[in-house]
Design an enzyme around this catalytic site. Structure first.
Site, PDB file in Angstrom:
ATOM      1  N   PHE A   1      42.133  36.383  46.859  1.00 17.44           N
ATOM      2  CA  PHE A   1      41.742  37.778  47.119  1.00 17.44           C
ATOM      3  C   PHE A   1      41.927  38.676  45.912  1.00 17.44           C
ATOM      4  O   PHE A   1      41.359  39.761  45.855  1.00 17.44           O
ATOM      5  CB  PHE A   1      42.523  38.338  48.322  1.00 17.44           C
ATOM      6  CG  PHE A   1      43.896  38.855  47.984  1.00 17.44           C
ATOM      7  CD1 PHE A   1      44.991  38.015  47.960  1.00 17.44           C
ATOM      8  CD2 PHE A   1      44.074  40.195  47.685  1.00 17.44           C
ATOM      9  CE1 PHE A   1      46.258  38.504  47.631  1.00 17.44           C
ATOM     10  CE2 PHE A   1      45.345  40.690  47.360  1.00 17.44           C
ATOM     11  CZ  PHE A   1      46.432  39.840  47.329  1.00 17.44           C
ATOM     12  N   LYS A   2      42.727  38.226  44.948  1.00 20.03           N
ATOM     13  CA  LYS A   2      42.967  39.043  43.762  1.00 20.03           C
ATOM     14  C   LYS A   2      41.660  39.427  43.062  1.00 20.03           C
ATOM     15  O   LYS A   2      41.582  40.465  42.414  1.00 20.03           O
ATOM     16  CB  LYS A   2      43.866  38.300  42.772  1.00 20.03           C
ATOM     17  CG  LYS A   2      45.187  37.788  43.325  1.00 20.03           C
ATOM     18  CD  LYS A   2      46.170  38.892  43.627  1.00 20.03           C
ATOM     19  CE  LYS A   2      47.622  38.455  43.722  1.00 20.03           C
ATOM     20  NZ  LYS A   2      47.960  37.505  44.771  1.00 20.03           N
ATOM     21  N   ASP A   3      40.636  38.583  43.187  1.00 23.03           N
ATOM     22  CA  ASP A   3      39.345  38.893  42.546  1.00 23.03           C
ATOM     23  C   ASP A   3      38.743  40.200  43.061  1.00 23.03           C
ATOM     24  O   ASP A   3      38.041  40.882  42.324  1.00 23.03           O
ATOM     25  CB  ASP A   3      38.331  37.769  42.813  1.00 23.03           C
ATOM     26  CG  ASP A   3      38.643  36.488  42.046  1.00 23.03           C
ATOM     27  OD1 ASP A   3      39.048  36.580  40.868  1.00 23.03           O
ATOM     28  OD2 ASP A   3      38.445  35.402  42.630  1.00 23.03           O
TER      29      ASP A   3
ATOM     30  N   LEU B   1      40.513  42.772  40.959  1.00 23.07           N
ATOM     31  CA  LEU B   1      40.525  42.611  39.502  1.00 23.07           C
ATOM     32  C   LEU B   1      39.137  42.599  38.895  1.00 23.07           C
ATOM     33  O   LEU B   1      38.950  43.037  37.761  1.00 23.07           O
ATOM     34  CB  LEU B   1      41.336  41.371  39.121  1.00 23.07           C
ATOM     35  CG  LEU B   1      42.838  41.680  39.235  1.00 23.07           C
ATOM     36  CD1 LEU B   1      43.663  40.414  39.295  1.00 23.07           C
ATOM     37  CD2 LEU B   1      43.298  42.558  38.076  1.00 23.07           C
TER      38      LEU B   1
END
Ligand SMILES: *Cc1c(COP(=O)(O)O)cnc(C)c1O
Length: 466
Positions: free
Chosen positions: A111-113, A116
């Protein structure tokens, strides 16, 4: 929109400055001076918007005059165009009550995408405007590193130094960082835990020698812009399930308290959230803090969900500040106490404020494996260990049957395929978008777990900010 520090002694900044600053100069974290609020009619009018249009609607009040609506839309189109699913964050159903929000369709499978990919574009836009350089220093328990590196590799005006705890990230996680050979990418494996790495990063922000030579930027969820981008998918999921008429609960696998804090922000903005269920593994400082006010860090125990192997949850400070009356001086004092003794007790106001929206649960190794097996046996869904911890907490929560519970699926199962295989007998294959990851050349340096070694390496390899 103006941003203030949780510790009350840093200058208020606008969105552009807060994005580039990361941590506040007084060691605190930035928050909007007040929460923007949507009316019920405004939320109802968001139903059916594309992800990009929803993102523009939800984020514009936070961005203020730092970007025009057209600029914000263009950045969102670029960021979310890199996702492999047309819905960006598709929702899937298990049963009458349990749902799964898949947040892992971005380039690096976690989920960091979501945040970011946008943050990399915000950096580029703001730095070009100011003709400045940024030295990003980050700590990763695995997923932030790869997502941040993908988002900034090869971009102008940015160097990135990413610290990971040696031997404590999965092969896939490590390779997603170390096989990116762009000259502005520097991977550092340190002897120590994620918490050690995070402490070094925080220290660098306060290091006068370093900040005099380099403009240090943050990609960890101490950076406000990351949380802002994550607020969007709470709206997306709740709208699909009938908000604003229907209240929705979320179960969130948690480490640094960033993702679940974004849910808290969504609630402050008017989204009718019934409950936010904080799900931890056996590194359960947040569970203990929410259950009985005891926020005391133990030592980190490695688990099958390494991105949650954290004892110090940076973003918890944002919640304590907001529910505790927004008193920066008191917060600074409370955090100084915590930093000295690695323990603190929540005040009554903090406990009651948190309890009105949050509950918590922890999952041990067996419970995590059982949740993976349940999803697979009953619904043919293969989920990763982090998601499984969320699902365990969602199913254990005591909520009325008419309240849908959305578990945030934070990573693609292939990212943690050894643990998935142990629980389900199935070895998920890596999606095509990661290419021949396991064959590519790796590049990283190994450094001892001391601040001096890391600072010296950064000083030697970063381009001064001019
Ligand atoms: C980062 C991460 C988490 C924890 O998110 P926080 O925002 O730190 O609470 C959970 N699951 C996965 C897969 C992650 O990468």
């Amino acid at each position: 929109m103006e941003y203030i520090s949780t510790r009350g002694a840093a200058p208020a900044l606008d969105f552009e400055a807060v994005t580039l600053a990361g941590l506040a100069s007084d060691g605190g974290l930035y928050l909007p001076r007040e929460w923007p609020r949507f009316s019920e009619a405004e939320i109802a009018a968001m139903a059916g918007l594309s992800y990009v249009e929803l993102a523009v609607r939800v984020m514009q009040p936070f961005v203020g005059s730092s970007l025009s609506e057209a600029e914000l839309r263009e950045l969102c189109e670029g960021a979310y165009g890199r996702f492999a699913h047309a819905a960006v964050t598709p929702l899937r159903q298990f049963d009458q009550q349990q749902w799964l929000l898949e947040l892992f369709h971005g380039p690096t499978l976690a989920f960091k995408d979501v945040a970011l990919q946008l943050l990399g574009r915000l950096f580029e836009t703001f730095l070009a405007r100011r003709d400045q350089r940024l030295t990003i220093v980050g700590a990763t328990s695995g997923d932030t590193g790869s997502a941040a590196i993908d988002a900034v590799a090869g971009r102008d005006n940015v160097d990135i130094f990413m610290l990971h705890p040696r031997g404590r990230v999965s092969d896939v996680q490590r390779r997603q960082m170390t096989t990116v050979l762009a000259p502005n990418v520097h991977n550092i494996a340190i002897d120590g835990s994620f918490d050690d790495a995070q402490a070094m990063v925080k220290r660098m922000f306060g290091d006068k020698d370093m900040t005099a030579r380099f403009r240090i930027g943050a990609v960890n969820s101490i950076n406000w812009a990351r949380l802002m981008a994550q607020v969007v998918y709470y709206f997306a999921a709740a709208l699909q399930l009938g908000a604003p008429e229907r209240r929705v609960a979320f179960a969130v696998p948690t480490g640094n308290f960033g993702d679940v804090f974004a849910g808290y922000v969504a609630a402050q903005m008017g989204l009718p959230i019934e409950r936010l269920i904080v799900a931890t593994n056996i590194n359960d400082i947040l569970h203990r803090a929410l259950a009985n006010g005891d926020y005391s860090a133990g030592t980190v125990t490695p688990t099958a969900a390494p991105s949650m192997d954290i004892q110090v949850s940076s973003n918890f400070e944002r919640l304590l500040f907001d529910v505790g009356g927004r008193d920066g001086a008191a917060m600074a004092q409370q955090m100084r106490g915590f930093e000295a003794s690695k323990a603190m007790q929540l005040t009554n106001a903090q406990r009651e404020g948190a309890a009105s929206l949050f509950s918590s649960a922890r999952a041990d190794a067996n419970e995590t494996a059982r949740a993976m097996a349940w999803a697979h046996e009953h619904y043919g869904e293969v989920i990763d260990p982090h998601t499984a911890i969320g699902l365990h907490a969602a199913r254990a929560a005591d909520l009325p049957a008419h309240v849908p519970v959305v578990t945030l699926a934070t990573a693609h199962p292939a990212k943690f395929r050894d643990a998935v295989e142990r629980a389900t007998g199935l070895r998920p294959s890596l999606p095509n978008r990661v290419g021949n990851l396991m064959e590519r050349e790796e590049r990283f340096v190994e450094l001892p777990g001391t601040y001096e070694a890391v600072a010296a390496y950064v000083a030697e390899h970063a381009t001064p900010s001019a």
